[in-house]
Design a protein around this motif. Sequence first.
Motif, short mmCIF file in Angstrom:
data_model
loop_
_atom_site.label_atom_id
_atom_site.label_comp_id
_atom_site.label_asym_id
_atom_site.label_seq_id
_atom_site.Cartn_x
_atom_site.Cartn_y
_atom_site.Cartn_z
N GLY A 113 -1.89 17.41 4.76
CA GLY A 113 -1.66 16.26 3.87
C GLY A 113 -2.03 14.96 4.57
O GLY A 113 -2.82 14.95 5.50
N MET A 114 -1.44 13.87 4.09
CA MET A 114 -1.73 12.55 4.66
C MET A 114 -1.28 12.49 6.12
O MET A 114 -0.23 13.01 6.48
CB MET A 114 -0.98 11.45 3.88
CG MET A 114 -1.63 11.05 2.58
SD MET A 114 -3.21 10.21 2.74
CE MET A 114 -2.68 8.53 3.00
N LEU A 115 -2.09 11.82 6.93
CA LEU A 115 -1.71 11.60 8.31
C LEU A 115 -0.46 10.74 8.38
O LEU A 115 -0.29 9.82 7.56
CB LEU A 115 -2.85 10.90 9.07
CG LEU A 115 -4.13 11.71 9.24
CD1 LEU A 115 -5.25 10.83 9.73
CD2 LEU A 115 -3.89 12.87 10.20
N MET A 116 0.41 11.03 9.31
CA MET A 116 1.67 10.29 9.43
C MET A 116 1.41 8.79 9.63
O MET A 116 2.17 7.97 9.14
CB MET A 116 2.49 10.81 10.61
CG MET A 116 3.05 12.19 10.42
SD MET A 116 4.41 12.24 9.25
CE MET A 116 5.64 11.27 10.10
N ASP A 117 0.38 8.43 10.35
CA ASP A 117 0.11 7.04 10.69
C ASP A 117 -0.92 6.39 9.77
O ASP A 117 -1.65 5.48 10.17
CB ASP A 117 -0.36 6.96 12.15
CG ASP A 117 0.70 7.43 13.10
OD1 ASP A 117 1.69 6.71 13.27
OD2 ASP A 117 0.56 8.55 13.65
N LEU A 148 0.83 -1.20 0.00
CA LEU A 148 0.00 0.00 0.00
C LEU A 148 0.87 1.26 0.00
O LEU A 148 1.83 1.36 0.75
CB LEU A 148 -0.88 -0.02 1.26
CG LEU A 148 -2.13 0.81 1.29
CD1 LEU A 148 -3.06 0.48 0.13
CD2 LEU A 148 -2.86 0.59 2.61
N ASP A 149 0.53 2.19 -0.88
CA ASP A 149 1.18 3.49 -0.88
C ASP A 149 0.14 4.53 -0.48
O ASP A 149 -1.04 4.22 -0.31
CB ASP A 149 1.83 3.82 -2.22
CG ASP A 149 0.84 3.86 -3.38
OD1 ASP A 149 -0.38 4.02 -3.15
OD2 ASP A 149 1.29 3.75 -4.53
N ARG A 186 -5.36 6.24 0.48
CA ARG A 186 -6.40 7.27 0.54
C ARG A 186 -7.68 6.78 -0.16
O ARG A 186 -8.79 6.97 0.36
CB ARG A 186 -5.89 8.55 -0.10
CG ARG A 186 -6.83 9.71 0.07
CD ARG A 186 -6.21 10.99 -0.40
NE ARG A 186 -7.16 12.06 -0.19
CZ ARG A 186 -6.98 13.28 -0.61
NH1 ARG A 186 -5.87 13.63 -1.22
NH2 ARG A 186 -7.90 14.21 -0.39
N ILE A 187 -7.53 6.13 -1.29
CA ILE A 187 -8.69 5.59 -2.02
C ILE A 187 -9.34 4.47 -1.22
O ILE A 187 -10.56 4.44 -1.04
CB ILE A 187 -8.27 5.11 -3.42
CG1 ILE A 187 -7.85 6.30 -4.28
CG2 ILE A 187 -9.40 4.33 -4.09
CD1 ILE A 187 -7.15 5.93 -5.57
N PHE A 188 -8.52 3.53 -0.73
CA PHE A 188 -9.05 2.42 0.07
C PHE A 188 -9.83 2.93 1.27
O PHE A 188 -10.95 2.50 1.53
CB PHE A 188 -7.91 1.50 0.52
CG PHE A 188 -8.31 0.52 1.57
CD1 PHE A 188 -9.14 -0.55 1.27
CD2 PHE A 188 -7.86 0.66 2.88
CE1 PHE A 188 -9.52 -1.45 2.25
CE2 PHE A 188 -8.24 -0.24 3.86
CZ PHE A 188 -9.07 -1.30 3.55
#
Length: 143
Positions: free
Chosen positions: A94-98, A73-74, A79-81
Amino acid sequence: MSTIAFDQFALTRIADFARSLSRLHQAARRQRIDDDQIDREFNAVCQSVWGYTIDDISDELFSAEDHLFLDTLDEAHARIFAAEQGFDLVDDHGMLMDWWGFCWMILAEKRGLLTPENRAAARAAIEERYLAAPNVIGVIIGR
């Protein structure tokens, strides 16, 4: 080419539960933060969102395909999943670190693994591992 659209208002925004965790990660850029402190805060977020933590589910409950999915997973696919399952992994920066750990929890929920029976078995296994260590005479688990 198809476009995936999600109703942002229908998604559970994990960032709303992870403010303290995000602050800890930001502080870790400037000073040393104990990994256990981050783990405790991550578990607090999971407890708030799902009522369970990563410690409540054993790795062995996931299939080989699930492990492969998580291992490959990237951020974009995560994010889509997550959105497909009703969750948003993005905060104001942006994306959460965890994000990966949250995907683990999302997949556990999707697979129906968040059960009292699995929690009890996972906790018993943790206690067993601790008690097998030298010089350990007891295990105290806070809830």
